[in-house]
Design a protein around this motif. Structure first.
Motif, PDB file in Angstrom:
ATOM      1  N   ASN A  30       0.803  -1.280   0.123  1.00  0.00           N
ATOM      2  CA  ASN A  30       0.000   0.016  -0.004  1.00  0.00           C
ATOM      3  C   ASN A  30       0.993   1.305   0.046  1.00  0.00           C
ATOM      4  O   ASN A  30       0.518   2.373  -0.593  1.00  0.00           O
ATOM      5  CB  ASN A  30      -0.959   0.097   1.030  1.00  0.00           C
ATOM      6  N   ILE A  31       1.895   1.149   0.594  1.00  0.00           N
ATOM      7  CA  ILE A  31       2.864   2.414   0.792  1.00  0.00           C
ATOM      8  C   ILE A  31       3.608   2.496  -0.543  1.00  0.00           C
ATOM      9  O   ILE A  31       3.306   3.651  -0.977  1.00  0.00           O
ATOM     10  CB  ILE A  31       3.951   2.235   1.764  1.00  0.00           C
ATOM     11  N   ASP A  33       2.399   1.438  -3.492  1.00  0.00           N
ATOM     12  CA  ASP A  33       1.309   2.035  -4.270  1.00  0.00           C
ATOM     13  C   ASP A  33       0.873   3.534  -4.237  1.00  0.00           C
ATOM     14  O   ASP A  33       0.772   4.239  -5.277  1.00  0.00           O
ATOM     15  CB  ASP A  33       0.147   1.394  -4.361  1.00  0.00           C
ATOM     16  N   THR A  34       0.979   4.198  -3.159  1.00  0.00           N
ATOM     17  CA  THR A  34       0.888   5.433  -2.832  1.00  0.00           C
ATOM     18  C   THR A  34       1.786   6.315  -3.502  1.00  0.00           C
ATOM     19  O   THR A  34       1.717   7.220  -3.974  1.00  0.00           O
ATOM     20  CB  THR A  34       0.601   5.921  -1.266  1.00  0.00           C
ATOM     21  N   HIS A  37       1.917   6.041  -7.270  1.00  0.00           N
ATOM     22  CA  HIS A  37       0.780   6.889  -7.877  1.00  0.00           C
ATOM     23  C   HIS A  37       1.025   8.317  -7.948  1.00  0.00           C
ATOM     24  O   HIS A  37       0.798   9.075  -8.954  1.00  0.00           O
ATOM     25  CB  HIS A  37      -0.633   6.678  -6.838  1.00  0.00           C
ATOM     26  N   GLN A  38       1.454   8.973  -6.826  1.00  0.00           N
ATOM     27  CA  GLN A  38       1.973  10.346  -6.540  1.00  0.00           C
ATOM     28  C   GLN A  38       3.254  10.657  -7.659  1.00  0.00           C
ATOM     29  O   GLN A  38       3.124  11.777  -8.199  1.00  0.00           O
ATOM     30  CB  GLN A  38       2.463  10.664  -4.900  1.00  0.00           C
ATOM     31  N   GLU A 115       1.844  12.749   1.013  1.00  0.00           N
ATOM     32  CA  GLU A 115       1.157  11.542   0.781  1.00  0.00           C
ATOM     33  C   GLU A 115       1.909  10.081   1.306  1.00  0.00           C
ATOM     34  O   GLU A 115       1.198   9.244   1.763  1.00  0.00           O
ATOM     35  CB  GLU A 115       0.523  11.457  -0.745  1.00  0.00           C
ATOM     36  N   GLY A 116       2.972  10.067   0.986  1.00  0.00           N
ATOM     37  CA  GLY A 116       3.812   8.597   1.371  1.00  0.00           C
ATOM     38  C   GLY A 116       3.733   8.830   2.851  1.00  0.00           C
ATOM     39  O   GLY A 116       3.593   7.890   3.680  1.00  0.00           O
ATOM     40  N   LYS A 118       1.442  10.059   4.932  1.00  0.00           N
ATOM     41  CA  LYS A 118       0.214   9.531   5.424  1.00  0.00           C
ATOM     42  C   LYS A 118      -0.031   8.178   5.128  1.00  0.00           C
ATOM     43  O   LYS A 118      -0.659   7.529   5.997  1.00  0.00           O
ATOM     44  CB  LYS A 118      -0.866  10.393   4.615  1.00  0.00           C
ATOM     45  N   ALA A 119       0.419   7.878   4.072  1.00  0.00           N
ATOM     46  CA  ALA A 119       0.518   6.112   3.981  1.00  0.00           C
ATOM     47  C   ALA A 119       1.209   5.288   4.912  1.00  0.00           C
ATOM     48  O   ALA A 119       0.601   4.351   5.423  1.00  0.00           O
ATOM     49  CB  ALA A 119       0.790   5.846   2.505  1.00  0.00           C
ATOM     50  N   LYS A 122      -0.529   5.556   8.242  1.00  0.00           N
ATOM     51  CA  LYS A 122      -1.999   4.544   7.939  1.00  0.00           C
ATOM     52  C   LYS A 122      -1.861   3.151   8.357  1.00  0.00           C
ATOM     53  O   LYS A 122      -2.250   2.509   9.083  1.00  0.00           O
ATOM     54  CB  LYS A 122      -2.608   4.918   6.776  1.00  0.00           C
TER      55      LYS A 122
END
Length: 135
Positions: A30-31, A33-34, A37-38, A115-116, A118-119, A122
């Motif tokens: 998930n990290i 992928d984030t 994507h960014q 965003e990284g 935040k991931a 999370k």
């Protein structure tokens, strides 16, 4: 774990437990992928690919270690230059435009790190209890 304890270096067994928990589930993926994507959304990946092609075709860089060294140096240089420029202008972030005629601006966009982070938070929240001390 308190925030003051978190600021100290984690013992190896705790860090290994966290890595194992992230790897056993979908946390690391998930990290990744984030971040992926960014970097794609900001155009960073396309610029990086173009710069590597430039190194291979124009500058004649032939080995992977040479490419990595040049890319790392350029990312650090361009990111620091963007931070300095933004600090002087009172602006946050990277506008995506090349600077001083450089066709390959590899400044890491602010959204990638935000965003990284935040991931990561999370995913860490899923595998461990993170508490902050009130001041």
């Amino acid at each position: 774990m308190s925030s003051s304890q978190a600021q100290d270096r984690l013992p190896d067994h705790v860090r290994n437990d966290i890595y194992a928990a992230l790897l056993s589930g979908s946390g690391i993926r998930n990290i990744e992928d984030t971040l992926n994507h960014q970097m794609q959304a900001t155009g960073f990946k396309a610029t990086l690919k173009a710069y590597v092609n430039h190194l291979l075709r124009v500058e004649g860089v032939a080995t992977f270690p040479e490419i990595m060294a040049k890319v790392e140096a350029k990312v650090l240089h361009d990111t620091q230059a963007a931070k300095n420029k933004d600090a002087a202008n009172g602006v946050n972030g990277v506008n995506g435009h090349s600077s001083e005629g450089d066709d390959y601006n590899l400044a890491l966009p602010t959204s990638v790190s935000k965003e990284g982070a935040k991931a990561v938070l999370k995913e860490l929240d899923k595998v461990c209890d993170i508490t902050a001390e009130e001041k």
